[in-house]
Design a protein around this motif. Structure first.
Motif, short mmCIF file in Angstrom:
data_model
loop_
_atom_site.label_atom_id
_atom_site.label_comp_id
_atom_site.label_asym_id
_atom_site.label_seq_id
_atom_site.Cartn_x
_atom_site.Cartn_y
_atom_site.Cartn_z
N ASN A 95 0.80 -1.18 -0.10
CA ASN A 95 -0.04 0.10 0.02
C ASN A 95 0.99 1.18 0.00
O ASN A 95 0.71 2.21 -0.84
N ASP A 146 -1.97 3.73 3.27
CA ASP A 146 -1.88 2.32 3.82
C ASP A 146 -3.03 2.23 4.70
O ASP A 146 -3.89 1.24 4.77
N GLN A 147 -3.19 3.33 5.52
CA GLN A 147 -4.28 3.30 6.39
C GLN A 147 -5.69 3.27 5.66
O GLN A 147 -6.60 2.40 6.08
N THR A 204 -6.13 -0.47 4.01
CA THR A 204 -6.14 -1.49 4.94
C THR A 204 -7.54 -1.58 5.55
O THR A 204 -8.19 -2.29 5.67
N THR A 205 -8.09 -0.11 5.96
CA THR A 205 -9.29 -0.18 6.76
C THR A 205 -10.51 -0.41 5.85
O THR A 205 -11.44 -0.92 6.17
N ARG A 264 -3.49 -5.39 1.96
CA ARG A 264 -2.03 -4.83 2.45
C ARG A 264 -1.14 -5.10 1.35
O ARG A 264 -0.24 -4.16 1.12
N GLN A 289 -5.42 -9.62 2.02
CA GLN A 289 -4.49 -9.01 2.41
C GLN A 289 -3.29 -9.18 1.81
O GLN A 289 -2.19 -8.46 1.63
#
Ligand code: ACO
Length: 315
Positions: free
Chosen positions: A20, A31-32, A35-36, A41, A267
């Motif tokens: 990410n 990335d946050q 991911t959320t 990932r 992921q």
């Protein structure tokens, strides 16, 4: 109709991983956020590998695990939207690479992310009409070459890979009881073909596809179970198309599926379209989470629009 069961699975993914953070250097994302919002990932992207290489790697691994020789194969289907060439098909190239018999049907099938389940059902029908009782079903994609790197809504989602299953058809075995559907729609999800010339990118209205998926997955599960006269308790493992971890979480919550009965690898791979379900099946078999006697309920959805579910047993 006699049913098919999976005798062995295999997979092949390109070496290069794209994190990410790597993508955050190309588009305005983080990335946050990825991911959320998606559970992804990293994803694997081809560099020197071709679609044909991925197909061959996954298929050879599946044949080896199944203990089936190429000459025993009665049909070969590759589910894909991203083969190296439209003609020859990926399945014909695989026929040559593996030395499959020449007197069998080998063809590609496009049902986007539902492709592997469409292919399993098609294989069940074909093997009922074939003197050879083993079939090779591959889901393979190189979506990295269909990505618009300026569109942060899609470029973060997709990855490359291939998964394969060798199936066997025997008298008296129950059908996989596939429930398949389609609804022509070129607004939610679109991959232009010849009209786009050489530059063809995946276009998607993510929010609408998300809503479609959230409605479709449980409906499909209900229909598969109802058709088989079973309940969720009769299922050993649930396999979902890996498009977004939140879609899987919603289905799992609705059916109260315990953690040990489902699996996510989004992921690691992102959304690999037709390869997504066989990639999961292959990891599950390798880890001993499914094996001879296991009954798996697999559900997929995607472009077309298409959707599908089936009860797949291992032998
Ligand atoms: N990074 C940061 N922000 C982003 C990104 C990103 N990568 N992408 C979108 N955003 C922003 C949007 O611009 C929007 O900002 P705004 O509120 O200022 O307008 C905000 O985040 C929310 O955007 P949404 O699109 O509403 O985000 P959503 O929560 O719906 O997540 C996603 C988007 C991940 C694409 C989701 O809709 C999804 O997973 N959809 C399903 C995809 C799918 O299942 N495809 C399957 C079929 S694929 C096939 O068949 C080949």
């Amino acid at each position: 109709m006699n049913g098919i069961k999976i005798k062995g699975t295999g997979r092949c993914v390109p070496e290069k991983t794209v994190t990410n953070d790597d993508l955050a250097r190309i588009v305005d994302t983080s990335d946050q956020w990825i991911t959320t919002r998606t559970g992804i990932r990293r994803r694997h992207h081809c560099t020197t590998e071709t679609h044909a290489n991925l197909c061959a790697g996954a298929a050879k691994a599946a044949l080896a695990r199944a203990g089936v020789a190429p000459e025993q194969v009665g049909a070969c289907i590759v589910a894909t939207v991203s083969a190296d060439t439209a003609v020859p098909s990926a399945a014909c190239l695989l026929q040559r690479e593996l030395g499959l018999p020449e007197d069998i049907p080998c063809f590609d099938l496009n049902a986007a992310c539902t492709g592997f389940l469409y292919a399993l059902h098609t294989m069940e029908c074909l093997l009922n009409a074939s003197p050879r009782k083993f079939g090779l079903v591959v889901g393979a994609e190189v979506l990295s070459r269909l990505i618009n790197w300026e569109d942060r809504g899609t470029c973060i989602l997709f990855g490359d890979g291939a998964g394969a299953a060798v199936v066997e058809c025997r008298e008296g075995w129950p059908s996989i009881g596939a429930v398949l559907g389609s609804r022509g729609d070129d607004e939610l999800l679109r991959l232009p073909g010849l009209e786009a010339g050489e530059r063809s990118f995946i276009q998607m209205d993510g929010t609408k596809v998300f809503k479609f998926a959230v409605e479709t997955v449980p409906r499909c599960m209900d229909q598969v179970l109802q058709k088989a006269g079973m309940t969720a308790e009769d299922v050993d493992f649930f396999v979902f198309h890996q498009a977004n971890a939140r879609i899987i979480d919603l289905a799992v919550r609705k059916y109260r599926i315990p953690t040990e009965k489902y699996y996510k690898n989004i992921q690691e791979y992102g959304n690999t379209s037709a390869a997504s379900i066989p990639l999961v099946l292959s990891e599950l078999e390798e880890q001993g989470k499914v094996g001879p006697g296991s009954r798996v309920l697999a559900v997929g959805f995607g472009g077309g629009l298409t959707w599908g579910g089936a009860l797949i047993e291992f032998v």
